[in-house]
Design an enzyme around this catalytic site. Structure first.
Site, PDB file in Angstrom:
ATOM      1  CB  ILE A  21      -3.815   5.087   2.089  1.00  0.00           C
ATOM      2  CG1 ILE A  21      -2.696   4.055   2.277  1.00  0.00           C
ATOM      3  CG2 ILE A  21      -4.477   5.379   3.425  1.00  0.00           C
ATOM      4  CD1 ILE A  21      -1.562   4.519   3.159  1.00  0.00           C
ATOM      5  CB  ALA A  47      -0.924   0.014   1.211  1.00  0.00           C
ATOM      6  CB  CYS A  48       1.994   3.814  -1.651  1.00  0.00           C
ATOM      7  SG  CYS A  48       1.282   3.754  -3.308  1.00  0.00           S
ATOM      8  CB  THR A  49      -0.104   8.380  -0.802  1.00  0.00           C
ATOM      9  OG1 THR A  49       0.874   8.484   0.229  1.00  0.00           O
ATOM     10  CG2 THR A  49      -1.126   9.495  -0.656  1.00  0.00           C
TER      11      THR A  49
END
Length: 805
Positions: free
Chosen positions: A262, A231-233
């Site tokens: 996210i 996961a990342c932004t």
């Protein structure tokens, strides 16, 4: 920021999106198009127009942003994966003017760059990646990543729930344990992160995204064989990270990335779900709350709970954002405010100007003092490590003894010189022991050169690497440069010897400039003659003609060697010092046919391990790495055979060993105890780790059989470090051959370093630092293994209970 968009709407918003497209031939034109489009629509923010696509974070009116989405979709919607436009309102979310300025949302910036997200240009390419042709039809070399499987927020949440339940109930499969990799930077994860009970969350604690590849390579043992959620932004960094991770081998293929990042997850789960804290965003909002009211950040000054970067304080050493609460910020600003109040008011204009300059200088000095009080966690950790290195760590392990095996057409002395930089940086951790292979190789030069035709050494220019050539380590010798291709070595040596009587005078720089070419040549010859008279002097030809050795030979080389030995035994003459033209089979692929001569090498290695040991580990380069890999595979095979013996045979062997130990010192028994002395029967002491540089799977029959068996069984369960060139940088051993050797070892204990330095062992700080970390890891593992394990009496282990790491 403009007040409204083209239709007069006052509602403000933020738009995030990325698109991987091949823009190598249209990059400048796309930059101009973007500047014109955003200016007409009244948008601000940052746009990256890269060779491999677009990455944008824009702000403006919601109506203008929707028009922008239509324009981008019309031009870039086709030719790749669908673009996920993330549009969110931002009214009331702006922190302050400083946040707006530092995030770049007070202006428009369209930047032409190399990558959509700055990972660092690396020459890896996964099988599913593509390199699209340009307008002329030729390949551009722009790698479009083929990342992991994209999962929606609901499925991502469900996978986390299943992993938590399986871990709590003890039903999870160890080889499919779920881990979550957060591809964001440290200052982002300090604001908010995923927290799933029983699921290990891996935070690389990176200062910038370009640090992520090195972290993934150094922590492969924590990811191999597991189900990896990423996961990342917004998803753009997961595209690169997952593609790079999957390129490390078959043990890293079960990867799923959160689609939309996210931000999409928080939209699907307004209560935050498994995410706690705030999601850091790169616009004027600074962060978006998860909705559950949790705060995971801490003030660097007082360690109280704090969850926003509104004061925009930065680390005084690396300039990374740090969290500072309101109370600490006010306390630090109070002395400066009181000093401003105490300043007397003046009426003179000149004095007012001087007071204003003084106040500005004081404000700047106060800001510097205020910043000097804050250090991020990474800089604090680095200071602590430097302090431990200076005073010495009390828990430091013993010095490691490493057996070093040179490559083909090298020698122990040659390998010792090649590793000087590496050994110098590791001299406080390990001792290196260099040995020679038993097979001496003939002196060869390349075919097709003028020197090969007349039997004289060829000239070597600065552009011709001295170690390059056919074979694993250079199949031919490259002697030092001569004045001409037809120079006669004995005559040149006699001439230098005759000119040695006159001592070499000292020359000033001014006089050297005035000398002609002939005078400089004569002076160099006299100096060479003076050096020749010194004890231990060897001519260039003698230095060049030092024996080159090998652990394995081709059948032709081995037959030629046996024939020469028979001739010498019958009173024949030894081969002359002048090189001969290389044989036809001495090509770049001869390492794949080197299967002969192992019996002699095996006997020599057993003698070395017995007489010069014990050794903790082994270091090998190229052919030496292939031999090192086999030594560990054979050791593993012997352990498997020992474990498979019936209990009666084990008891019988134990009785024999006890009988042998009676009347003998304990250290001379059949099973030695102590560091580095573990034995299996009468075999040499066990090796505990290996460092294999530019290695490959040996084609020798016994080597191939044991290495294939080890790979099929999941790999040799010992710590190994594999160092090899990525892509086409190593022109002698390909990265695929080195990766095939690495697959023979346990992926959970396997470390890989890929570099761009060719067929060498790099000695730069980046590589040697990771080698040091590997050796420290080995020392720590040995120290933990030597500690006695506590035994609990009358406390049987409950079924179905699994310890959480």
């Amino acid at each position: 920021m403009p007040a409204d968009g083209p239709n007069g709407s006052d509602e403000r918003g933020v738009l995030l999106f990325y698109a991987y497209r091949d823009l190598s031939s249209t990059q400048q034109e796309v930059c101009q198009w973007y500047e014109s489009l955003c200016s007409r629509q009244g948008l601000v923010g940052r746009v990256r127009v890269a060779l491999d696509g677009l990455n944008a974070t824009l702000g403006g009116s919601m109506a203008a942003l929707r028009l922008h989405i239509d324009a981008v979709e019309a031009r870039f919607g086709k030719g790749g994966a669908p673009i996920d436009f993330k549009l969110a309102p931002s009214d009331g979310g702006i922190q302050n003017a400083a946040a707006t300025q530092q995030s770049g949302f007070d202006r428009l910036s369209v930047q032409a760059c190399k990558e959509v997200v700055s990972m660092g240009l690396v020459d890896w390419q996964t099988p599913g990646s593509s390199s699209l042709p340009d307008a002329a039809g030729s390949g551009t070399g722009v790698v479009l990543p083929s990342g992991a499987r994209h999962v929606e927020a609901a499925e991502f949440h469900s996978l986390l729930e299943q992993a938590c339940q399986a871990r709590s109930q003890g039903h999870d499969d160890e080889r499919k344990e779920t881990v979550l990799f957060d591809a964001r930077n440290l200052y982002e994860t300090q604001l908010g992160r995923f927290v799933a009970p029983g699921v290990e969350v891996l935070d690389p604690r990176a200062r910038c995204f370009s640090d992520t590849p090195a972290w993934l390579e150094a922590n492969q043992h924590r990811l191999a064989g597991r189900r990896i959620l990423m996961a990342c932004t917004g998803g753009v960094r997961c595209e690169r990270s997952s593609a790079f991770l999957m390129s490390l081998g078959p043990s890293f293929q079960d990867v799923a990335q959160l689609k939309g990042g996210i931000q999409r997850y928080l939209e699907a789960f307004p209560d935050g779900g498994f995410f706690q804290g705030s999601n850091f965003v790169f616009d004027a909002r600074g962060g978006v709350s998860s909705g559950n009211g949790t705060v995971v950040g801490r003030c660097v000054a007082c360690s109280c709970a704090w969850g926003d970067y509104s004061h925009r304080q930065r680390c005084s050493m690396c300039r990374m954002l740090v969290l500072v609460c309101d109370a600490c910020a006010v306390a630090q600003a109070a002395p400066h405010s009181q000093q401003q109040q105490d300043q007397p008011r003046v009426d003179n204009q000149q004095e007012q100007q001087q007071q204003l300059c003084s106040e500005q200088q004081q404000q700047q000095e106060h800001g510097e003092r205020q910043q000097a009080q804050h250090l991020c966690e990474l800089c604090l950790q680095r200071q602590q490590q430097q302090h431990l290195q200076q005073v010495g760590s009390a828990c430091a392990g013993h010095r490691l003894r490493i057996l070093c095996l040179h490559g083909f057409r090298q020698s122990g002395k040659n390998f010792e010189g090649r590793t000087h930089g590496l050994r110098r940086r590791l001299k406080d951790l390990a001792d290196f022991v260099f040995v020679d292979a038993p097979h001496q190789l003939p002196l060869w030069i390349k075919r097709g050169t003028a020197a090969a035709a007349n039997g004289s050494p060829p000239a070597v220019t600065d552009s011709t690497p001295a170690a390059e050539g056919p074979g694993a380590e250079g199949g031919v010798d490259q002697p030092p440069a001569a004045a001409s291709a037809g120079v006669c070595w004995p005559a040149a040596a006699a001439e230098l010897h005759a000119a040695a009587a006159e001592p070499a005078p000292c020359f000033s720089p001014q006089r050297e400039k005035q000398e002609g070419a002939a005078q400089q040549h004569r002076r160099q010859r006299r100096q060479q003659g003076a050096r020749q008279q010194q004890p231990g002097w060897r001519s260039e030809q003698q230095q060049w003609c030092q024996p080159r050795r090998a652990w394995l030979l081709t059948q032709e080389q081995y037959a030629q060697q046996q024939q020469q030995q028979q001739q010498q035994a019958m009173g024949g003459t030894e081969p002359g010092p002048c090189p001969a033209p290389a044989a036809a089979y001495a090509d770049e692929w001869q390492f794949q046919a080197q299967t002969a001569g192992w019996q002699e090498s095996d006997q020599e290695l057993k003698r070395v391990l017995r007489d010069l040991g014990p050794f903790d580990g082994v270091l090998g380069l190229s052919q030496g790495a292939a031999v090192a890999g086999f030594l560990l595979a054979r050791q593993w095979h012997e352990q498997q055979q020992q474990a498979d013996l019936p209990s009666a045979q084990q008891q019988q062997q134990l009785q024999v060993q006890q009988q042998q130990q009676q009347g003998q010192p304990e250290s001379l028994g059949g099973i030695n105890s102590g560091r580095g002395c573990d034995r299996i029967g009468d075999s040499p002491p066990r090796l505990r780790f290996a460092i294999m540089c530019s290695g490959y799977r040996s084609a020798q029959q016994e080597h191939r059989r044991l290495l294939d068996a080890a790979a099929a069984a999941g790999g040799v369960a010992l710590p190994t470090l594999h160092i090899y060139g990525s892509g086409a940088h190593d022109r002698q051993i390909s990265d695929l051959d080195s990766a095939a050797l690495a697959d023979c070892f346990d992926p959970k204990q396997r470390f890989v370093i890929r570099h761009s330095s060719g067929h060498i062992i790099p000695s730069n700080k980046a590589v040697t630092g990771r080698v040091r970390n590997f050796l420290l890891h080995v020392q720590q593992a040995e120290a933990e293994a030597e500690q006695p394990q506590p035994q609990l009496q009358h406390a049987p282990r409950e079924q179905g209970v699994c310890a959480v790491e």
